[in-house]
Motif scaffolding. Sequence first.
Motif, PDB file in Angstrom:
ATOM      1  N   LEU A   1      38.197  15.709  50.122  1.00  0.00           N
ATOM      2  CA  LEU A   1      38.670  16.799  50.963  1.00  0.00           C
ATOM      3  C   LEU A   1      37.540  17.341  51.826  1.00  0.00           C
ATOM      4  O   LEU A   1      37.711  17.621  53.012  1.00  0.00           O
ATOM      5  N   TYR A   2      36.370  17.437  51.220  1.00  0.00           N
ATOM      6  CA  TYR A   2      35.223  17.961  51.951  1.00  0.00           C
ATOM      7  C   TYR A   2      34.917  17.083  53.152  1.00  0.00           C
ATOM      8  O   TYR A   2      34.721  17.571  54.270  1.00  0.00           O
TER       9      TYR A   2
ATOM     10  N   LEU B   1      41.165  26.193  48.777  1.00  0.00           N
ATOM     11  CA  LEU B   1      40.892  26.485  47.371  1.00  0.00           C
ATOM     12  C   LEU B   1      39.989  25.451  46.699  1.00  0.00           C
ATOM     13  O   LEU B   1      39.014  25.787  46.026  1.00  0.00           O
ATOM     14  N   GLY B   2      40.324  24.191  46.891  1.00  0.00           N
ATOM     15  CA  GLY B   2      39.592  23.143  46.186  1.00  0.00           C
ATOM     16  C   GLY B   2      38.120  23.139  46.523  1.00  0.00           C
ATOM     17  O   GLY B   2      37.271  22.911  45.662  1.00  0.00           O
ATOM     18  N   ILE B   3      37.791  23.398  47.794  1.00  0.00           N
ATOM     19  CA  ILE B   3      36.392  23.404  48.195  1.00  0.00           C
ATOM     20  C   ILE B   3      35.714  24.681  47.733  1.00  0.00           C
ATOM     21  O   ILE B   3      34.576  24.677  47.272  1.00  0.00           O
ATOM     22  N   ASP B   4      36.436  25.792  47.846  1.00  0.00           N
ATOM     23  CA  ASP B   4      35.796  27.068  47.537  1.00  0.00           C
ATOM     24  C   ASP B   4      35.310  27.106  46.101  1.00  0.00           C
ATOM     25  O   ASP B   4      34.253  27.653  45.810  1.00  0.00           O
TER      26      ASP B   4
ATOM     27  N   ALA C   1      47.123  22.845  51.978  1.00  0.00           N
ATOM     28  CA  ALA C   1      47.914  22.168  50.950  1.00  0.00           C
ATOM     29  C   ALA C   1      47.014  21.279  50.089  1.00  0.00           C
ATOM     30  O   ALA C   1      47.081  21.319  48.855  1.00  0.00           O
ATOM     31  N   TRP C   2      46.161  20.533  50.745  1.00  0.00           N
ATOM     32  CA  TRP C   2      45.279  19.637  50.001  1.00  0.00           C
ATOM     33  C   TRP C   2      44.395  20.448  49.042  1.00  0.00           C
ATOM     34  O   TRP C   2      44.280  20.152  47.843  1.00  0.00           O
ATOM     35  N   GLY C   3      43.804  21.506  49.576  1.00  0.00           N
ATOM     36  CA  GLY C   3      42.952  22.353  48.735  1.00  0.00           C
ATOM     37  C   GLY C   3      43.730  22.928  47.565  1.00  0.00           C
ATOM     38  O   GLY C   3      43.244  22.976  46.433  1.00  0.00           O
ATOM     39  N   ALA C   4      44.968  23.347  47.824  1.00  0.00           N
ATOM     40  CA  ALA C   4      45.748  23.973  46.766  1.00  0.00           C
ATOM     41  C   ALA C   4      46.089  22.957  45.679  1.00  0.00           C
ATOM     42  O   ALA C   4      46.072  23.275  44.484  1.00  0.00           O
ATOM     43  N   ILE C   5      46.363  21.721  46.083  1.00  0.00           N
ATOM     44  CA  ILE C   5      46.696  20.700  45.080  1.00  0.00           C
ATOM     45  C   ILE C   5      45.510  20.468  44.150  1.00  0.00           C
ATOM     46  O   ILE C   5      45.641  20.476  42.917  1.00  0.00           O
ATOM     47  N   ILE C   6      44.349  20.310  44.755  1.00  0.00           N
ATOM     48  CA  ILE C   6      43.162  20.115  43.918  1.00  0.00           C
ATOM     49  C   ILE C   6      42.963  21.308  42.985  1.00  0.00           C
ATOM     50  O   ILE C   6      42.668  21.170  41.806  1.00  0.00           O
ATOM     51  N   PHE C   7      43.159  22.480  43.549  1.00  0.00           N
ATOM     52  CA  PHE C   7      42.950  23.694  42.773  1.00  0.00           C
ATOM     53  C   PHE C   7      43.876  23.724  41.557  1.00  0.00           C
ATOM     54  O   PHE C   7      43.465  24.063  40.449  1.00  0.00           O
ATOM     55  N   PHE C   8      45.113  23.322  41.759  1.00  0.00           N
ATOM     56  CA  PHE C   8      46.045  23.338  40.641  1.00  0.00           C
ATOM     57  C   PHE C   8      45.623  22.380  39.541  1.00  0.00           C
ATOM     58  O   PHE C   8      45.704  22.701  38.367  1.00  0.00           O
TER      59      PHE C   8
END
Lengths: 309, 96, 235, 545
Positions: free
Chosen positions: A8-9, D375-378, A68-75
Amino acid sequence: MANNVDALYIFLLVVSGMMTVAIFTLVLVFAVRYRKRPGQRAEQIDGSHALEITWSLIPFCIFMVFFAWGAIIFFQERKPPQNSAEVYTVAKQWMWKFEHMEGQREINELHVPIGRDVKMIMTSQDVIHSFFVPAFRIKQDVLPGRYTVAWFHATKAGTYHLFCAEYCGTMHSGMVGSVVVMEPKDYEAWMGGGGNQPLAVTGEKLFTELGCVTCHRSDTQGRGPNLVSIFGKPVLLEDGRTVVADENYIRESILQPGAKIVNGFKPIMPTFQGQISDEQLNALVAYVKSLSQAPSGQTGGRKMATATP
Amino acid sequence: MSEHVSSLKLYIGIWITLLIGTLVTVLVAGVNLPGPLNAVVALTIATIKATLVVLFFMHVKYAHDKITKVVIVAALFWLAILLALSMADYTTRLWT
Amino acid sequence: MHNSPIATADQEAHQNPALLHHFATEEQQKDAASLGMWVFLATEIMFFGGMFCAYLVYRYWYFGDFGAGSQSLNVVLGGTNTAVLICSSLTVALAVRAAQLGQQKVIIICLILTMLLGLVFLGIKGVEYHDKFVEHHVPGPGFHFPGHVPGHPDIPINQHHAQIFFSLYFIMTGLHALHMIIGVGLFAFITYNAMRRRYGPDYYTPVEVAGLYWHFVDIIWIYLFPLLYLIDRSK
Amino acid sequence: MATAVLESGERETYLNKEYGIKSWLLTVDHKRIALLYLVSITFFFFIGGFFALLIRLELLTPAGDLVQADTYNKLFTMHGQVMVFFFLIPAVPAVLGNFLIPIMIGAKDLAFPRVNLLSWYLYIIGGALMLYTILNGGVDTGWTFYTPLSTEFLNTHVVTAGLAIFVAGFSSILTGLNFVVTTHRMRAPGMTWSRLPLFVWAHYATSIIQLLGTPVLAITLLLVVCERLFHLGIFNPALGGDPLLFQHLFWFYSHPAVYIMILPGMGIVSEIVCCFSRKRIFGYTAMALALLGIAVVGFLVWAHHMFVAGISLYAAMIFSLLSYFVAVPSAIKVFNWTSTMYKGSITYQTPMLYAFGFIGLFTMGGLTGLFLASLGIDVHVTDTYFVVAHFHYIMVGGMVMAYLGGMHFWWPKISGRMYPEGWGRLAALLVFVGFNLTFFPQFILGYMGMPRRYWDYSHSPEFQILNVLSTAGATVLAVGYVLPMIYFLWSMRYGKPAPDNPWNAAGLEWMVPSPPPTFNFEEQPVVTWEAYNYDEIKEEVPVAQ
Ligand code: HEA
Ligand code: HEA
Ligand code: CUA
Ligand SMILES: [Cu+2]
């Protein structure tokens, strides 16, 4: 996990890199191409609705991908798999204390085997700290008065930095340690070290010593609810609400029994706030949980969420 | 604001309504209504009272431009943001 | 001209000595003052809003203990105070009306009544504070609040949670009282000017603007009263 | 115009009308108050900068060798607090906004001149409390005051620091109040909303945030002070409180506050880009609405500072989503500035150089904000140097650049003198280069995992190279900041007298003399033209070089 986060980064880097380059190029090209020339005047343009809409909508759509991508990883990061190995963590100014299910205790060093899901169940004795292992791309604040949870799945042996990432006073920068990831056989050897008592066993002892058994009996005759198999299940409360019995719920039930009353019971359970230490509390929680689990220690083995250092 | 001079009768009327509102609030509080209804009733009455004060005592009803109303609505809207988004955290913390 | 607030470019010579140099007309000056006060009141809403937010969170978490705390407050005194404030709002409104009509005496009487009512409110508040002090309900080392949660005779009150209730009670009512004190001060100043016959139908902006402030303080109380005094009263 | 003339034969201006300390300290003239602010915020900028230099020096080597751990903690705390509350928040509004808004809308003064002076005094009282805190040993909470650390575990001067910011907050509220009322009530005939310069729109939007956000900070700090003095438990988990409630309330203000720190800069850049492109702004309405949009939506995203703090998963999702909504109006602004240059007639005077810098660095800072909002990066980069780099890119690369650009642009109007253009360009270049050298390496450091607020990183010597670069950059930056200060002062005495409209720019402020007379306008101006009417401005008038 690390792979996902890095992917993602890189995606974000590429997209925003392209935007940056585009904007810089435009600014430079315009600056040079339309520099002041004698006798030439600027051409007035008021704007363009079509353009405004385009350059709101297109970025917006791109942003939604970021989101969306960030949220999926976060979950994934926030939902520890079932059957993870659990490590109870107590943070205090300025050290990390770890306690494995098998009873090993460590300070500022955390040993874990390759290929196992590890769930950190963390609390703090004083201020807010933050559990940060850059190599695993995980971070979670550790709060006083409740549990927070993080998990990872190491795939490569080695020693990795562990940082406290939330400013916590004088020696915040000294609250560092390491996570030692070991081959399973090395890990077994390390585990074999001292004759430690599994956490749940310590908890069981406390359960008797503190008199919990007098009310929470393994039959249905006790004055308190039977605690077998409650963990992870919904509990119906007196006031009609339902809550899921997670670590925080058990913790609260012990420290503030009056806060959530189980349906059909009287609020007679005394509070143990101030009478037991965080470590003892962890042991009790581990014990209550063990009443609901198949013999633990199995590998969860979920592929998608791995931490490649 | 406005040069509007309200009649004495109106002022007294509002005043009496406000007093009655207070009395009703106290009385209703003593009755056990189901669920959160007690709080709802109390706050509804409070809001009616506040609206009366704003409209008549503070003359907003006669304001000759919209800006006063915009300011009030904006302030309430921002308060709603603060309360609603904070509670969005508190009410969903236990969800899994 | 268009939607500009200044109607015409040049105005006749200033008639009113209260017109400040940088305003073109009295109308403009008055509108500015009143808008200024309204905007200020909007900031006040957010100022109290921060506390309402804290209140909401803990009331949601610790409803039982909040109910218990609330029931220990004196509804009669609180209710009386609500009535007192409503009366003072009336007198302020009447003072503004009197100014609009140029009834010099009435302005002064209404303003003095308002200040008196304000002082009565503060006096009653003082009595309540005193009671709480005597009962050891003031947060701090001496805090002590025995009893049980309303409707649950067997659940004892959690001291910490009750202390949060009383902390919020004291901070919210305390800041409200501070606003009242400021209001009384404002009115003292305005009464002084009213006695010098400063206000009349052409110029009563200060009376009106201070009135807005006072009404606002009243409204805050209209909410504080049920929120603090009337939680779970029926049980 | 019948211009007032002094006995000496000079034209009477706001500067020479009266002399003496009293004529300054008791002035109600918005222009003089602006100068009072200019002096005081510059003072605090150098104090904050001095702390920054010490921070950078400490980080030159991995070991904590220059200062003690506690001292370091105080350094970044006071650096953050001074820079945010005593420099950047008042910087543009209280100096340039104060000076220009009444003139730009054709008014003689702000609506409440005495309140304006009061707000300066409040700022000074707050500043004095802050100085008292610093001199008395300082405070080490971090600029964010997180509880229960700040309330229960530190024995430094938290109370006075909190009160300092509390008081300064009221100064900010009153400035915002004055601007809102002034914009509504004091516009000259013909100055419709759609003719307002974007600079005024930007301040209007900023004021909304100041008015509706700051009170929440005030009450929060008051609660912290009470909590510290009386141990109430509101933010203390040991007594049943929730430390996250503090964070919610704090960020409810402090996220919108970052827009207090950027919107005025956006206003400045709009003026500058139009002037030096000789063009009307591209998409005036979109630009004005975007400013308001940022101000409003900016209030909906605060908990993106708390993604790993232990808030609910679902709330985190909402706040992440909303964070992307604010980025849309920001994108609109960047694209519109760029388009404004299209087919312009561009010159590169100092203010324009700063505007270029702003556009580039704001874009980079903003885009990295998008990383953080994801979120994932943060989770990985929060509380690392990535965040430090993000906000310095926007606040220093963006806003400080805009502020300097604005100072150069309006300096002839403010002082009546020209600054030396060559030096100006050199300083702009130094700032740009120094800035990037200081803060770009920090992005990499952050992704590598270096946590912020670390005094000592001897356990990870691999971070050193990038830190050395950063410190080197900071020294260049320091020179870049000291230069303008020197030549501005120099120009007050030796600079060429400025014409009324040195840049040949559009806008009412360029139609009054430089420096303006006390009441700005001899006669009430009547506006009959649209904003940025560069097509109607004659080019023959020589443009100052
Ligand atoms: C002036 C100050 C300022 C501004 C304007 C911003 C703007 C933004 N900020 Fe920043 N921020 C800070 C100052 C600022 N920030 C500070 C001080 C902190 C740290 C506080 C602390 O902890 O001490 C912080 C921290 C911070 C965090 C928390 C990090 C953490 O601690 O974990 C986050 C997370 O979402 C964030 C996000 C954003 C976003 C999305 C924007 C957006 O508004 C940015 C919008 C702009 C753009 C996006 C650029 C232009 C757009 C385009 C060119 C469009 C084209 C792009 C594409 C199509 C991809 N910021
Ligand atoms: C508006 C805001 C602003 C501004 C302008 C700056 C400007 C700078 N900042 Fe800062 N910074 C913050 C806001 C700001 N910062 C905030 C909010 C934090 C977070 C704090 C926290 O974590 O709580 C922070 C944190 C922060 C850190 C992280 C500390 C840590 O986490 O451990 C660093 C490290 O490099 C840093 C560096 C700098 C540098 C090099 C500058 C340079 O741009 C400064 C350049 C200016 C000068 C160098 C002045 C020149 C003056 C002289 C040469 C004379 C000095 C002598 C006399 C006084 C006579 N800042
Ligand atoms: Cu513990 Cu920082
Ligand atoms: Cu933010």
